[in-house]
Design a protein around this motif. Sequence first.
Motif, PDB file in Angstrom:
ATOM      1  N   CYS B 124      -8.618   7.097  15.610  1.00  0.00           N
ATOM      2  CA  CYS B 124      -7.657   6.036  15.290  1.00  0.00           C
ATOM      3  C   CYS B 124      -6.258   6.448  15.749  1.00  0.00           C
ATOM      4  O   CYS B 124      -5.824   7.575  15.478  1.00  0.00           O
ATOM      5  N   TYR B 125      -5.602   5.547  16.428  1.00  0.00           N
ATOM      6  CA  TYR B 125      -4.226   5.757  16.891  1.00  0.00           C
ATOM      7  C   TYR B 125      -3.332   4.706  16.232  1.00  0.00           C
ATOM      8  O   TYR B 125      -3.677   3.527  16.202  1.00  0.00           O
ATOM      9  N   VAL B 126      -2.182   5.162  15.733  1.00  0.00           N
ATOM     10  CA  VAL B 126      -1.204   4.254  15.134  1.00  0.00           C
ATOM     11  C   VAL B 126       0.122   4.479  15.842  1.00  0.00           C
ATOM     12  O   VAL B 126       0.626   5.610  15.870  1.00  0.00           O
ATOM     13  N   MET B 140      -6.367   9.291   3.652  1.00  0.00           N
ATOM     14  CA  MET B 140      -5.063   8.617   3.723  1.00  0.00           C
ATOM     15  C   MET B 140      -5.106   7.291   2.966  1.00  0.00           C
ATOM     16  O   MET B 140      -4.123   6.882   2.331  1.00  0.00           O
ATOM     17  N   PHE B 141      -6.241   6.624   3.030  1.00  0.00           N
ATOM     18  CA  PHE B 141      -6.389   5.347   2.320  1.00  0.00           C
ATOM     19  C   PHE B 141      -6.368   5.590   0.810  1.00  0.00           C
ATOM     20  O   PHE B 141      -5.681   4.886   0.068  1.00  0.00           O
ATOM     21  N   GLU B 142      -7.096   6.600   0.365  1.00  0.00           N
ATOM     22  CA  GLU B 142      -7.173   6.879  -1.075  1.00  0.00           C
ATOM     23  C   GLU B 142      -5.837   7.321  -1.641  1.00  0.00           C
ATOM     24  O   GLU B 142      -5.520   7.053  -2.799  1.00  0.00           O
ATOM     25  N   SER B 143      -5.040   7.987  -0.825  1.00  0.00           N
ATOM     26  CA  SER B 143      -3.748   8.464  -1.327  1.00  0.00           C
ATOM     27  C   SER B 143      -2.667   7.396  -1.210  1.00  0.00           C
ATOM     28  O   SER B 143      -1.586   7.541  -1.767  1.00  0.00           O
ATOM     29  N   GLY B 144      -2.969   6.318  -0.493  1.00  0.00           N
ATOM     30  CA  GLY B 144      -1.971   5.262  -0.294  1.00  0.00           C
ATOM     31  C   GLY B 144      -1.141   5.461   0.963  1.00  0.00           C
ATOM     32  O   GLY B 144      -0.344   4.597   1.337  1.00  0.00           O
ATOM     33  N   LEU B 146      -2.002   5.578   4.078  1.00  0.00           N
ATOM     34  CA  LEU B 146      -2.363   4.733   5.221  1.00  0.00           C
ATOM     35  C   LEU B 146      -1.706   3.362   5.117  1.00  0.00           C
ATOM     36  O   LEU B 146      -1.119   2.872   6.090  1.00  0.00           O
ATOM     37  N   GLU B 147      -1.785   2.777   3.932  1.00  0.00           N
ATOM     38  CA  GLU B 147      -1.178   1.451   3.755  1.00  0.00           C
ATOM     39  C   GLU B 147       0.327   1.518   3.976  1.00  0.00           C
ATOM     40  O   GLU B 147       0.923   0.607   4.551  1.00  0.00           O
ATOM     41  N   LYS B 148       0.920   2.608   3.534  1.00  0.00           N
ATOM     42  CA  LYS B 148       2.369   2.787   3.699  1.00  0.00           C
ATOM     43  C   LYS B 148       2.703   2.880   5.188  1.00  0.00           C
ATOM     44  O   LYS B 148       3.642   2.243   5.678  1.00  0.00           O
TER      45      LYS B 148
END
Lengths: 157, 155
Positions: B124-126, B140-144, B146-148
């Motif tokens: 995955c590239y952002v 990253m999703f579980e820690s929040g 990723l959404e941030k």
Amino acid sequence: MLGRVPSFLVRSCARAEAPITSSALPVRLQSPSSRTMSNSATCAKRDHSAQLGGPIQSCIERKLQAALVPAHLQVINESHSHNVPKGSETHFKVVAVSSMFEGKALLARHRLINGLLSEELEAGIHALSIVAKTASEWEKAEGAVPPSPACRGGSQK
Amino acid sequence: MRVLFFTCTLLLSLQSILGFLIPPAPSPRPRISSSFPLRSSMAPGDEAAERSAAVEKIKSLVGNNKVMLFMKGSKLFPQCGFSNTAVSILRACDAEFETFDVLSDYLVREEIKNYSSWPTIPQCYVNGEFVGGSDILLEMFESGELEKTLAELKK
């Protein structure tokens, strides 16, 4: 925190003490004097010549044990859950708890493990799932390990 | 004697007739594993050019899409459990993302690993930067986190 996670991603209650499969035997901390560093090239070449049967898991355990001096280490061969021949050693999960991960971002921790296992990855490991935590993170997570997803056939048509 | 001669002649005739009617057995084809895409049989110079084109394709995909996922299969039909996890996580974040099926192009499948120095798929590239595979996306999703990160893209 669990309330934010979609149901398909809810962690299983697999605990560190209970092996996930019969091959997921935890490797306990050894004293530095008893550590032996296997020749990494020898591991990959020998195991590759045996068509990746048998010793790959042991090789991975030896390398990670020597390099990370982990408080907890599990190397799980998940190949049986994938669309590969019986007895394959192509899909692994590594669960490692080590002080070597302190101060390192997730990506750096995974790159560290990928680097240690670069020869095995070149030799034919298709998938390497990694859980890399410090001791405090492991304690906070209560030893829970997310289950690996079900195979969807991969490149097999 | 005449009977013997006649019988031999008849048998020889039948053999030649049957030889025309029954085609020869096909020669056995070499077994080719379907586990991986067939490697190119191009000349070295052509393959170098094709690889260079694959790298340019990767750069273009990563550069032109804020969230880019190299995976096995497609967004609608993932062909790998880890790729499916990655898609599910990005969907759960309501992210706008593009995907590329590495099973459709073996050169991209090989070169993406060199591009990111990362040995496995999915990737995955952002915002042009490699973030990780499905394990990292999950944490990253579980820690929040990723959404941030994805929310900042929308600003």
